[in-house]
Design a protein around this motif. Structure first.
Motif, PDB file in Angstrom:
ATOM      1  N   LEU A  86       6.835  -7.211   2.798  1.00  0.00           N
ATOM      2  CA  LEU A  86       7.543  -7.374   1.766  1.00  0.00           C
ATOM      3  C   LEU A  86       7.621  -9.139   1.534  1.00  0.00           C
ATOM      4  O   LEU A  86       7.911  -9.664   2.234  1.00  0.00           O
ATOM      5  CB  LEU A  86       8.897  -6.892   2.048  1.00  0.00           C
ATOM      6  CG  LEU A  86      10.050  -7.314   0.951  1.00  0.00           C
ATOM      7  CD1 LEU A  86       9.546  -6.477  -0.499  1.00  0.00           C
ATOM      8  CD2 LEU A  86      11.272  -6.920   1.371  1.00  0.00           C
ATOM      9  N   ASN A  87       7.295  -9.376   0.316  1.00  0.00           N
ATOM     10  CA  ASN A  87       7.436 -10.687  -0.120  1.00  0.00           C
ATOM     11  C   ASN A  87       8.761 -10.835  -0.602  1.00  0.00           C
ATOM     12  O   ASN A  87       9.268 -10.324  -1.579  1.00  0.00           O
ATOM     13  CB  ASN A  87       6.280 -11.031  -1.336  1.00  0.00           C
ATOM     14  CG  ASN A  87       6.639 -12.470  -1.797  1.00  0.00           C
ATOM     15  OD1 ASN A  87       7.581 -13.195  -1.597  1.00  0.00           O
ATOM     16  ND2 ASN A  87       5.848 -12.887  -2.788  1.00  0.00           N
ATOM     17  N   ASN A  88       9.598 -11.832   0.195  1.00  0.00           N
ATOM     18  CA  ASN A  88      11.037 -11.977  -0.226  1.00  0.00           C
ATOM     19  C   ASN A  88      10.988 -13.591  -0.255  1.00  0.00           C
ATOM     20  O   ASN A  88      12.271 -13.949   0.092  1.00  0.00           O
ATOM     21  CB  ASN A  88      11.724 -11.364   0.958  1.00  0.00           C
ATOM     22  CG  ASN A  88      13.305 -11.047   0.424  1.00  0.00           C
ATOM     23  OD1 ASN A  88      13.427 -11.191  -0.905  1.00  0.00           O
ATOM     24  ND2 ASN A  88      14.038 -11.235   1.372  1.00  0.00           N
ATOM     25  N   VAL A  89      10.211 -14.359  -0.690  1.00  0.00           N
ATOM     26  CA  VAL A  89      10.266 -15.773  -0.596  1.00  0.00           C
ATOM     27  C   VAL A  89      10.803 -16.238  -1.984  1.00  0.00           C
ATOM     28  O   VAL A  89      10.877 -17.435  -2.127  1.00  0.00           O
ATOM     29  CB  VAL A  89       9.098 -16.377  -0.288  1.00  0.00           C
ATOM     30  CG1 VAL A  89       8.778 -16.093   1.083  1.00  0.00           C
ATOM     31  CG2 VAL A  89       7.959 -16.295  -1.161  1.00  0.00           C
ATOM     32  N   GLY A  90      10.899 -15.608  -3.149  1.00  0.00           N
ATOM     33  CA  GLY A  90      11.477 -15.863  -4.294  1.00  0.00           C
ATOM     34  C   GLY A  90      10.336 -16.215  -5.283  1.00  0.00           C
ATOM     35  O   GLY A  90      10.641 -16.333  -6.377  1.00  0.00           O
ATOM     36  N   ASP A  91       9.082 -16.155  -4.937  1.00  0.00           N
ATOM     37  CA  ASP A  91       7.951 -16.323  -5.789  1.00  0.00           C
ATOM     38  C   ASP A  91       6.802 -15.803  -5.444  1.00  0.00           C
ATOM     39  O   ASP A  91       6.746 -15.376  -4.205  1.00  0.00           O
ATOM     40  CB  ASP A  91       7.699 -17.873  -5.943  1.00  0.00           C
ATOM     41  CG  ASP A  91       7.017 -18.574  -7.062  1.00  0.00           C
ATOM     42  OD1 ASP A  91       6.564 -17.620  -8.039  1.00  0.00           O
ATOM     43  OD2 ASP A  91       6.813 -19.930  -7.277  1.00  0.00           O
ATOM     44  N   GLN A  93       3.362 -15.325  -3.497  1.00  0.00           N
ATOM     45  CA  GLN A  93       2.995 -16.193  -2.105  1.00  0.00           C
ATOM     46  C   GLN A  93       1.884 -15.243  -1.557  1.00  0.00           C
ATOM     47  O   GLN A  93       1.361 -14.244  -1.826  1.00  0.00           O
ATOM     48  CB  GLN A  93       4.214 -15.756  -1.225  1.00  0.00           C
ATOM     49  CG  GLN A  93       3.925 -16.485   0.272  1.00  0.00           C
ATOM     50  CD  GLN A  93       3.882 -18.037  -0.151  1.00  0.00           C
ATOM     51  OE1 GLN A  93       5.130 -18.566  -0.503  1.00  0.00           O
ATOM     52  NE2 GLN A  93       3.044 -18.561   0.550  1.00  0.00           N
ATOM     53  N   THR A  94       1.039 -16.095  -0.965  1.00  0.00           N
ATOM     54  CA  THR A  94      -0.151 -15.715  -0.176  1.00  0.00           C
ATOM     55  C   THR A  94       0.232 -15.624   1.305  1.00  0.00           C
ATOM     56  O   THR A  94       0.624 -16.598   1.777  1.00  0.00           O
ATOM     57  CB  THR A  94      -1.359 -16.618  -0.443  1.00  0.00           C
ATOM     58  OG1 THR A  94      -1.769 -16.348  -1.888  1.00  0.00           O
ATOM     59  CG2 THR A  94      -2.680 -15.941   0.464  1.00  0.00           C
ATOM     60  N   PHE A  95      -0.145 -14.486   1.955  1.00  0.00           N
ATOM     61  CA  PHE A  95       0.296 -14.290   3.360  1.00  0.00           C
ATOM     62  C   PHE A  95      -1.003 -14.112   4.010  1.00  0.00           C
ATOM     63  O   PHE A  95      -1.949 -13.585   3.826  1.00  0.00           O
ATOM     64  CB  PHE A  95       1.245 -12.945   3.698  1.00  0.00           C
ATOM     65  CG  PHE A  95       2.481 -13.052   2.823  1.00  0.00           C
ATOM     66  CD1 PHE A  95       3.412 -13.248   3.410  1.00  0.00           C
ATOM     67  CD2 PHE A  95       2.624 -12.565   1.424  1.00  0.00           C
ATOM     68  CE1 PHE A  95       4.755 -13.634   2.729  1.00  0.00           C
ATOM     69  CE2 PHE A  95       3.723 -12.645   0.703  1.00  0.00           C
ATOM     70  CZ  PHE A  95       4.883 -13.010   1.472  1.00  0.00           C
ATOM     71  N   TYR A  96      -0.947 -14.890   5.327  1.00  0.00           N
ATOM     72  CA  TYR A  96      -1.940 -14.695   6.329  1.00  0.00           C
ATOM     73  C   TYR A  96      -1.581 -13.894   7.530  1.00  0.00           C
ATOM     74  O   TYR A  96      -0.611 -14.211   8.065  1.00  0.00           O
ATOM     75  CB  TYR A  96      -2.401 -16.037   6.802  1.00  0.00           C
ATOM     76  CG  TYR A  96      -3.026 -16.992   5.486  1.00  0.00           C
ATOM     77  CD1 TYR A  96      -4.270 -16.987   4.855  1.00  0.00           C
ATOM     78  CD2 TYR A  96      -2.055 -17.677   4.869  1.00  0.00           C
ATOM     79  CE1 TYR A  96      -4.548 -17.599   3.943  1.00  0.00           C
ATOM     80  CE2 TYR A  96      -2.191 -18.405   3.745  1.00  0.00           C
ATOM     81  CZ  TYR A  96      -3.570 -18.504   3.283  1.00  0.00           C
ATOM     82  OH  TYR A  96      -4.051 -19.031   2.174  1.00  0.00           O
ATOM     83  N   LEU A 142       1.002 -11.405  -2.757  1.00  0.00           N
ATOM     84  CA  LEU A 142       2.112 -10.646  -3.315  1.00  0.00           C
ATOM     85  C   LEU A 142       3.039 -11.252  -4.326  1.00  0.00           C
ATOM     86  O   LEU A 142       3.318 -12.588  -4.129  1.00  0.00           O
ATOM     87  CB  LEU A 142       2.984  -9.862  -2.275  1.00  0.00           C
ATOM     88  CG  LEU A 142       2.179  -9.196  -1.048  1.00  0.00           C
ATOM     89  CD1 LEU A 142       3.122  -8.698   0.143  1.00  0.00           C
ATOM     90  CD2 LEU A 142       1.523  -7.968  -1.801  1.00  0.00           C
ATOM     91  N   GLU A 143       3.482 -10.573  -5.493  1.00  0.00           N
ATOM     92  CA  GLU A 143       4.349 -11.100  -6.130  1.00  0.00           C
ATOM     93  C   GLU A 143       5.720 -11.082  -5.572  1.00  0.00           C
ATOM     94  O   GLU A 143       5.710 -10.047  -4.688  1.00  0.00           O
ATOM     95  CB  GLU A 143       4.591 -10.243  -7.684  1.00  0.00           C
ATOM     96  CG  GLU A 143       3.222 -10.304  -8.424  1.00  0.00           C
ATOM     97  CD  GLU A 143       2.692 -11.847  -8.974  1.00  0.00           C
ATOM     98  OE1 GLU A 143       3.661 -12.515  -9.095  1.00  0.00           O
ATOM     99  OE2 GLU A 143       1.496 -12.061  -9.008  1.00  0.00           O
ATOM    100  N   ASN A 144       6.870 -11.741  -6.000  1.00  0.00           N
ATOM    101  CA  ASN A 144       7.847 -11.597  -5.564  1.00  0.00           C
ATOM    102  C   ASN A 144       8.668 -10.292  -5.539  1.00  0.00           C
ATOM    103  O   ASN A 144       8.499  -9.441  -6.478  1.00  0.00           O
ATOM    104  CB  ASN A 144       9.026 -12.523  -6.394  1.00  0.00           C
ATOM    105  CG  ASN A 144      10.326 -12.715  -5.643  1.00  0.00           C
ATOM    106  OD1 ASN A 144      10.467 -12.923  -4.421  1.00  0.00           O
ATOM    107  ND2 ASN A 144      11.452 -12.573  -6.339  1.00  0.00           N
ATOM    108  N   ARG A 145       9.128  -9.927  -4.351  1.00  0.00           N
ATOM    109  CA  ARG A 145       9.709  -8.331  -4.162  1.00  0.00           C
ATOM    110  C   ARG A 145       8.660  -7.435  -4.203  1.00  0.00           C
ATOM    111  O   ARG A 145       9.045  -6.155  -4.248  1.00  0.00           O
ATOM    112  CB  ARG A 145      10.914  -8.257  -5.246  1.00  0.00           C
ATOM    113  CG  ARG A 145      12.089  -9.180  -4.855  1.00  0.00           C
ATOM    114  CD  ARG A 145      12.998  -9.235  -3.930  1.00  0.00           C
ATOM    115  NE  ARG A 145      13.404  -7.815  -3.593  1.00  0.00           N
ATOM    116  CZ  ARG A 145      13.704  -7.437  -2.355  1.00  0.00           C
ATOM    117  NH1 ARG A 145      13.605  -8.320  -1.280  1.00  0.00           N
ATOM    118  NH2 ARG A 145      14.343  -6.151  -2.195  1.00  0.00           N
TER     119      ARG A 145
END
Length: 196
Positions: A86-91, A93-96, A142-145
């Motif tokens: 889950l993208n919960n950074v507020g913007d 984000q690319t995750f690795y 991922l987009e936020n949320r």
């Protein structure tokens, strides 16, 4: 005498060519089989499973979800593990993502490897367990949320030692975890038992 030598040379050349073609054909078969198997296992992680994981992540707010972390996989067999993110950074984000074998115990409790004690896991003693799991993606944006499910494809080799193998699954932002990334969420453990 020269005629006989020329005929023998021609026959030898034909035999070598035929054997080369057979080996090449076997190579193509093996590569095709590997890609077909990978596709089949990716389909196992169906949309229903992914949707269940996404829903759970959104409801709980958990950053990384590993609903089941203990598996039994026999030698020469495969399995699929689903991990939610889950993208919960507020913007956006690319995750690795990264996964590695971190410890292994034989059935008699003998340590086959332990990364935290500098006993490497990518050795014959530990059955080269670092190569057992392949991720369907190592980088995801991922987009936020937004939430998604990642497939981990487990393939235990025929000559793997019996025992319990622990793997660390990590997610990072800002770059690969082993290079310059910042860890996102906690490290998740996956345990694979290979029975005798």
């Amino acid at each position: 005498m020269n005629k006989k030598a020329a005929i023998e040379l021609s026959v030898n050349m034909i035999v070598v060519t035929v054997l080369s073609l057979i080996v090449l054909g076997i190579g193509f078969y093996i590569v095709t089989h590997i890609f077909t198997t990978a596709t089949e296992y990716k389909e196992k992680l169906d949309e229903q499973t992914k949707e269940n994981i996404r829903t759970t992540l959104m409801q709980t707010g958990e950053l990384i979800s590993l609903p089941i972390n203990k598996y039994t996989v026999h030698r020469g067999e495969n399995d699929v593990i689903a991990v939610g993110l889950l993208n919960n950074v507020g913007d956006r984000q690319t995750f690795y993502t990264t996964i590695s074998c971190s410890e292994a115990l034989a059935e008699d409790e003998t340590e086959l490897c332990a990364e935290n004690m500098a006993i490497p896991c990518n050795t014959a003693t530990a059955g080269y367990c670092s190569d057992w799991i392949i991720m369907d993606t190592e980088e995801i944006t991922l987009e936020n949320r937004e939430a998604t499910a990642i497939g981990l494809f487990v393939a235990v080799p025929d000559d793997a030692p019996a025992g319990m193998f622990a793997f660390n699954f990590k997610v990072c932002t800002g770059g690969q975890c082993s290079v310059s990334g910042t860890q996102y969420g906690s490290t998740k453990k996956v345990y694979i038992t290979v029975p005798e």
